[in-house]
Design a protein around this motif. Structure first.
Motif, PDB file in Angstrom:
ATOM      1  N   GLU A  43       0.767  -1.313   0.119  1.00  0.00           N
ATOM      2  CA  GLU A  43       0.109   0.098  -0.070  1.00  0.00           C
ATOM      3  C   GLU A  43       0.926   1.302   0.115  1.00  0.00           C
ATOM      4  OE1 GLU A  43      -2.799  -0.491   3.364  1.00  0.00           O
ATOM      5  OE2 GLU A  43      -3.756  -2.148   2.253  1.00  0.00           O
ATOM      6  N   GLU A  44       2.062   1.214   0.657  1.00  0.00           N
ATOM      7  CA  GLU A  44       2.982   2.333   0.789  1.00  0.00           C
ATOM      8  C   GLU A  44       3.659   2.500  -0.415  1.00  0.00           C
ATOM      9  OE1 GLU A  44       5.258   5.367   1.703  1.00  0.00           O
ATOM     10  OE2 GLU A  44       3.579   4.640   2.795  1.00  0.00           O
ATOM     11  N   ARG A  60       0.943   4.141  -2.957  1.00  0.00           N
ATOM     12  CA  ARG A  60       1.012   5.609  -2.571  1.00  0.00           C
ATOM     13  C   ARG A  60       2.110   6.281  -3.231  1.00  0.00           C
ATOM     14  NH1 ARG A  60      -1.082   3.700   2.098  1.00  0.00           N
ATOM     15  NH2 ARG A  60       0.664   3.932   3.334  1.00  0.00           N
ATOM     16  N   HIS A 102       1.680   6.440  -7.232  1.00  0.00           N
ATOM     17  CA  HIS A 102       0.764   7.613  -7.502  1.00  0.00           C
ATOM     18  C   HIS A 102       1.132   9.005  -7.405  1.00  0.00           C
ATOM     19  CE1 HIS A 102      -2.542   5.019  -8.241  1.00  0.00           C
ATOM     20  NE2 HIS A 102      -2.198   4.179  -7.060  1.00  0.00           N
ATOM     21  N   ARG A 103       2.397   9.280  -6.890  1.00  0.00           N
ATOM     22  CA  ARG A 103       2.837  10.715  -6.938  1.00  0.00           C
ATOM     23  C   ARG A 103       3.361  11.277  -7.995  1.00  0.00           C
ATOM     24  NH1 ARG A 103       6.071   9.494  -1.431  1.00  0.00           N
ATOM     25  NH2 ARG A 103       4.494   9.578   0.078  1.00  0.00           N
TER      26      ARG A 103
END
Length: 177
Positions: free
Chosen positions: A8-9, A12, A15-16
């Protein structure tokens, strides 16, 4: 950090960046791969045809084919396994049920011929431990390639201090990011 939380990290972090930014970040990684002595010497190479959030290997796959190498790409099988097929050009690719482009070339089973395996991952640590997407496809398959030199590929922001390891996880020999 447990595997699920680390995935999950990493998602994230990915997605940046836009797809274009990830393609740009891929260029120096692919250049390092193409200049790698083991890859240059290998006649048969296992690669992956990248997803939009992975190090972009599409041009590299074509370049190695132009160099006369046997290029193998994975095909996911309904039984949750993988088989390898020869890559014969972008026109021979088809989209599978997970929207992953896969080769339609002939299956390849002479695994002893594979000199280098370039493997994607969600995260890698300095010891070569790899966190995949959670389905176990690569870990099950890599057990069949004890002789191949395994290179993990990821963006710098995907590297972790420590990747959680299970009994079935297969480490890579080197990580290039």
């Amino acid at each position: 950090m447990p595997k699920k939380e680390l995935r999950e990290e990493i998602r994230r972090r990915k997605h940046r960046f836009t797809r274009e930014q990830l393609r740009e970040r891929s260029l120096p990684i692919v250049a390092r791969l193409l200049a790698h002595p083991r890859l240059m010497e290998a006649e048969t190479v296992l690669l992956y045809y990248s997803l939009p959030d992975e190090v972009d290997t599409h041009g590299m796959v074509d370049e190695l084919l132009r160099q006369g190498k046997t290029v193998l790409l994975p095909v996911v099988m309904p039984d949750r396994g993988m088989q390898l097929c020869r890559y014969e050009g972008p026109e021979t690719m088809r989209e599978d049920e997970f929207h992953i482009l896969e080769p339609t070339g002939e299956p390849f089973t002479d695994y002893e011929q594979i000199g280098v395996a370039v493997i994607p991952g969600m995260s890698f640590d300095a010891r070569g431990n790899r966190l995949g997407r959670g389905k176990g496809y690569y870990d099950r398959f890599l057990k069949l390639l004890p002789h191949a030199y395994k290179i993990g590929v990821c963006f710098d922001f995907q590297r972790s201090e420590q990747v959680p390891v299970g009994a079935n996880d297969i480490p890579v020999d080197e990580v290039i990011s």
